[in-house]
Design an enzyme around this catalytic site. Structure first.
Site, PDB file in Angstrom:
ATOM      1  N   ARG A 161     -17.187  14.201 -17.648  1.00 44.41           N
ATOM      2  CA  ARG A 161     -17.020  15.374 -18.463  1.00 44.41           C
ATOM      3  C   ARG A 161     -15.960  15.902 -19.171  1.00 44.41           C
ATOM      4  O   ARG A 161     -15.014  16.024 -17.753  1.00 44.41           O
ATOM      5  CB  ARG A 161     -17.878  16.543 -17.530  1.00 44.41           C
ATOM      6  CG  ARG A 161     -19.188  16.155 -17.638  1.00 44.41           C
ATOM      7  CD  ARG A 161     -20.267  17.322 -16.947  1.00 44.41           C
ATOM      8  NE  ARG A 161     -21.168  17.190 -16.920  1.00 44.41           N
ATOM      9  CZ  ARG A 161     -21.175  16.807 -15.298  1.00 44.41           C
ATOM     10  NH1 ARG A 161     -20.703  17.246 -13.896  1.00 44.41           N
ATOM     11  NH2 ARG A 161     -23.057  17.189 -15.012  1.00 44.41           N
ATOM     12  N   LYS A 185     -20.489  21.210 -12.627  1.00 43.06           N
ATOM     13  CA  LYS A 185     -21.411  21.534 -13.029  1.00 43.06           C
ATOM     14  C   LYS A 185     -22.122  22.390 -12.073  1.00 43.06           C
ATOM     15  O   LYS A 185     -22.028  21.253 -10.947  1.00 43.06           O
ATOM     16  CB  LYS A 185     -22.113  21.048 -13.951  1.00 43.06           C
ATOM     17  CG  LYS A 185     -22.032  20.929 -15.824  1.00 43.06           C
ATOM     18  CD  LYS A 185     -23.247  20.837 -16.392  1.00 43.06           C
ATOM     19  CE  LYS A 185     -22.667  20.570 -18.199  1.00 43.06           C
ATOM     20  NZ  LYS A 185     -24.159  20.374 -18.120  1.00 43.06           N
ATOM     21  N   HIS A 254     -17.064  12.691 -24.919  1.00 44.59           N
ATOM     22  CA  HIS A 254     -18.498  12.746 -24.406  1.00 44.59           C
ATOM     23  C   HIS A 254     -19.460  11.482 -24.713  1.00 44.59           C
ATOM     24  O   HIS A 254     -19.965  10.989 -24.372  1.00 44.59           O
ATOM     25  CB  HIS A 254     -19.288  13.844 -25.362  1.00 44.59           C
ATOM     26  CG  HIS A 254     -20.765  13.677 -24.585  1.00 44.59           C
ATOM     27  ND1 HIS A 254     -21.018  14.077 -23.521  1.00 44.59           N
ATOM     28  CD2 HIS A 254     -22.627  13.856 -25.273  1.00 44.59           C
ATOM     29  CE1 HIS A 254     -22.732  14.145 -22.804  1.00 44.59           C
ATOM     30  NE2 HIS A 254     -23.294  13.719 -23.570  1.00 44.59           N
ATOM     31  N   ARG A 257     -18.350   9.137 -21.974  1.00 43.95           N
ATOM     32  CA  ARG A 257     -18.767   9.425 -20.700  1.00 43.95           C
ATOM     33  C   ARG A 257     -20.367   8.794 -21.020  1.00 43.95           C
ATOM     34  O   ARG A 257     -20.742   7.946 -20.392  1.00 43.95           O
ATOM     35  CB  ARG A 257     -19.266  11.110 -21.045  1.00 43.95           C
ATOM     36  CG  ARG A 257     -19.952  11.095 -19.471  1.00 43.95           C
ATOM     37  CD  ARG A 257     -19.925  12.966 -19.327  1.00 43.95           C
ATOM     38  NE  ARG A 257     -21.075  13.326 -19.366  1.00 43.95           N
ATOM     39  CZ  ARG A 257     -21.040  14.236 -17.534  1.00 43.95           C
ATOM     40  NH1 ARG A 257     -20.309  12.637 -16.359  1.00 43.95           N
ATOM     41  NH2 ARG A 257     -21.991  13.801 -16.752  1.00 43.95           N
ATOM     42  N   HIS A 280     -25.273  14.163 -12.571  1.00 46.33           N
ATOM     43  CA  HIS A 280     -26.631  14.997 -13.146  1.00 46.33           C
ATOM     44  C   HIS A 280     -27.864  15.611 -10.947  1.00 46.33           C
ATOM     45  O   HIS A 280     -27.461  14.475 -10.123  1.00 46.33           O
ATOM     46  CB  HIS A 280     -27.412  13.947 -13.168  1.00 46.33           C
ATOM     47  CG  HIS A 280     -26.758  13.683 -15.175  1.00 46.33           C
ATOM     48  ND1 HIS A 280     -27.179  13.287 -15.525  1.00 46.33           N
ATOM     49  CD2 HIS A 280     -25.732  14.800 -15.024  1.00 46.33           C
ATOM     50  CE1 HIS A 280     -26.266  12.951 -16.890  1.00 46.33           C
ATOM     51  NE2 HIS A 280     -25.954  13.795 -16.611  1.00 46.33           N
ATOM     52  N   TYR A 289     -33.707  13.310  -8.041  1.00 44.58           N
ATOM     53  CA  TYR A 289     -33.421  12.182  -7.647  1.00 44.58           C
ATOM     54  C   TYR A 289     -33.037  12.224  -5.810  1.00 44.58           C
ATOM     55  O   TYR A 289     -32.750  12.698  -5.219  1.00 44.58           O
ATOM     56  CB  TYR A 289     -32.787  11.187  -8.398  1.00 44.58           C
ATOM     57  CG  TYR A 289     -31.644  11.495  -8.494  1.00 44.58           C
ATOM     58  CD1 TYR A 289     -31.389  12.855  -9.813  1.00 44.58           C
ATOM     59  CD2 TYR A 289     -30.735  11.468  -8.016  1.00 44.58           C
ATOM     60  CE1 TYR A 289     -29.708  13.025  -9.327  1.00 44.58           C
ATOM     61  CE2 TYR A 289     -29.295  11.629  -8.013  1.00 44.58           C
ATOM     62  CZ  TYR A 289     -28.463  12.879  -9.124  1.00 44.58           C
ATOM     63  OH  TYR A 289     -27.152  12.836  -9.160  1.00 44.58           O
TER      64      TYR A 289
END
Length: 312
Positions: A161, A185, A254, A257, A280, A289
Site C-alpha cells: 500500500r 492496516k 494502488h 498493487r 488482507h 482465511y
C-alpha cells in the site's frame, strides 16, 4: 363514446403518483414535517408506487418473507444493487411510519438490506504495461531516478500500500533474505518477499540515499530536503512515470498493487497466498482465511511473480 379501456394499474409508470392514502400521508409527512427536498420526495414516490404495484393487498398483511421475495425478484430482474437499496430504504421508512401510527403491527423491512454494489476495480495493467511503466527513466537527476525506480519496483514487486511504502524504515528491509517488514492496516505486521529486480533497484538507491538523507533519518525513502517522503509526493512521481512510459491509463500506487495481485493470481491461482501477501485480514465474501506459512508464500511468489525470480 369511450376512447378505450382504462389501463390497469400495472401499466402506470414509476413516476405516477401513488393512488394510496397511506403513501400520500407519509409523503406529506416527509414534506411538511421532515422537510425533505422535492428530489427526495420524488424518489420516495417512485419507489413506494412500485411497492404498491408489487403488493396490492393491505399493508398490514406484508411479512418479512414477502419483502425478501420482492427484493430477490428485483435482483433477478437485473435491477442495480443501489436501486434496490434505495427501494428498501423507502419501504423501511414508510413501514416505520405505519407502525408509529398503529396501522401495521411490525416493520417487515426492518433489518433487510439490499445486495452490496460491487466496487469498481482499477483497470488492469498487463505484464507488458507493467514492464513498460518500470523502464528506468532517462534524463533525470541520477539520485531522483534511483529513488523513483526503487519505489516503483518495490510497489510492484511486493504489492505494498502507499502508506506502507512511505512508512518503511531502513531497518524494515533485509536485502540478504529478500524480505521487507511491513506495518499494514490495524497495525498488523507482515513480511513480504522482495524480488531480485526490486532488490537491485533498492541497492542502487541506497548507494545514493546519503546525498539527500538528513543525519539520523530512519526513512528508507527521502526527499531532497532530507526527510521522509510523503504520500502525495509518491503519487506524483508514480503518475509521472506512467506518463513518461506512454501508458493509456493513469498510473498510481494502488494500480501497481492491483497488478501485483492480478499477475500473481494469473500465474499461481493461489488466492489465499496472495491475500496473505497483500495483508488482507479478511474478505467480504469469505470467512477469515487460514494463514499460510512463509515457506509456502515464498514458493508461490518465486514461481509466479514476473519480476520476482530469486537467484538460487
Amino acid at each position: 363514446m369511450s376512447s378505450g379501456p382504462t389501463p390497469p394499474p400495472e401499466a402506470a409508470t414509476d413516476s405516477s403518483p401513488p393512488q394510496d392514502a397511506d403513501i400520500a400521508a407519509f409523503l406529506a409527512h416527509l414534506r411538511d414535517v421532515r422537510g425533505h427536498s422535492p428530489h427526495t420526495l420524488q424518489a420516495y414516490r417512485r419507489d413506494l408506487a412500485q411497492l404498491r404495484r408489487l403488493h396490492a393487498g393491505p399493508w398490514s398483511g406484508l411479512t418479512a418473507a414477502d419483502m425478501r421475495r420482492i427484493a430477490g425478484q428485483q435482483a433477478r430482474e437485473g435491477r442495480h444493487p443501489r436501486s434496490i437499496q434505495r427501494f428498501l430504504s423507502a419501504a423501511r421508512g414508510f413501514f416505520a411510519y405505519q407502525v408509529e401510527h398503529r396501522r401495521m403491527p411490525a416493520n417487515p423491512a426492518a433489518g433487510l438490506r439490499g445486495p452490496r454494489a460491487g466496487r469498481a476495480l482499477p483497470r488492469d495493467l498487463d505484464v507488458d504495461q507493467a514492464q513498460q511503466a518500470l523502464t528506468p527513466a532517462e534524463g533525470l537527476d541520477p539520485i531522483l531516478a534511483a529513488r523513483d525506480q526503487a519505489m516503483l519496483e518495490l510497489l510492484y514487486s511486493s504489492g505494498l500500500r502507499l502508506s506502507e511504502l512511505t512508512g518503511l524504515d531502513l531497518t524494515d528491509l533485509d536485502l540478504d533474505t529478500g524480505l521487507v517488514r511491513v506495518l499494514g492496516k490495524g497495525r498488523r505486521e507482515r513480511s513480504v518477499p522482495v524480488g531480485r529486480v526490486a532488490r537491485d533497484a533498492i541497492r542502487s538507491w541506497l548507494e545514493r540515499r546519503g546525498d539527500w538523507a538528513a543525519p539520523g533519518e530512519r526513512a528508507l525513502f527521502v526527499t531532497r530536503r532530507g526527510g521522509r517522503i510523503g504520500n502525495r509526493a509518491v503519487q506524483r512521481r508514480v503518475a509521472e512515470a506512467g506518463r513518461r512510459a506512454g501508458l493509456d491509463v493513469r498510473l498510481h500506487p494502488h494500480r501497481l498493487r492491483h497488478a501485483f495481485a492480478s499477475h500473481l493470481l494469473e500465474s499461481s491461482g493461489d488466492l489465499r497466498a496472495i491475500q496473505e501477501l497483500l495483508g488482507h485480514a479478511n474478505l467480504e465474501t469469505t470467512q477469515i482465511y487460514t494463514h499460510l506459512d512463509y515457506q509456502h508464500l515464498a514458493q508461490v511468489y518465486d514461481a509466479a511473480h514476473p519480476r520476482a525470480r530469486r537467484s538460487r
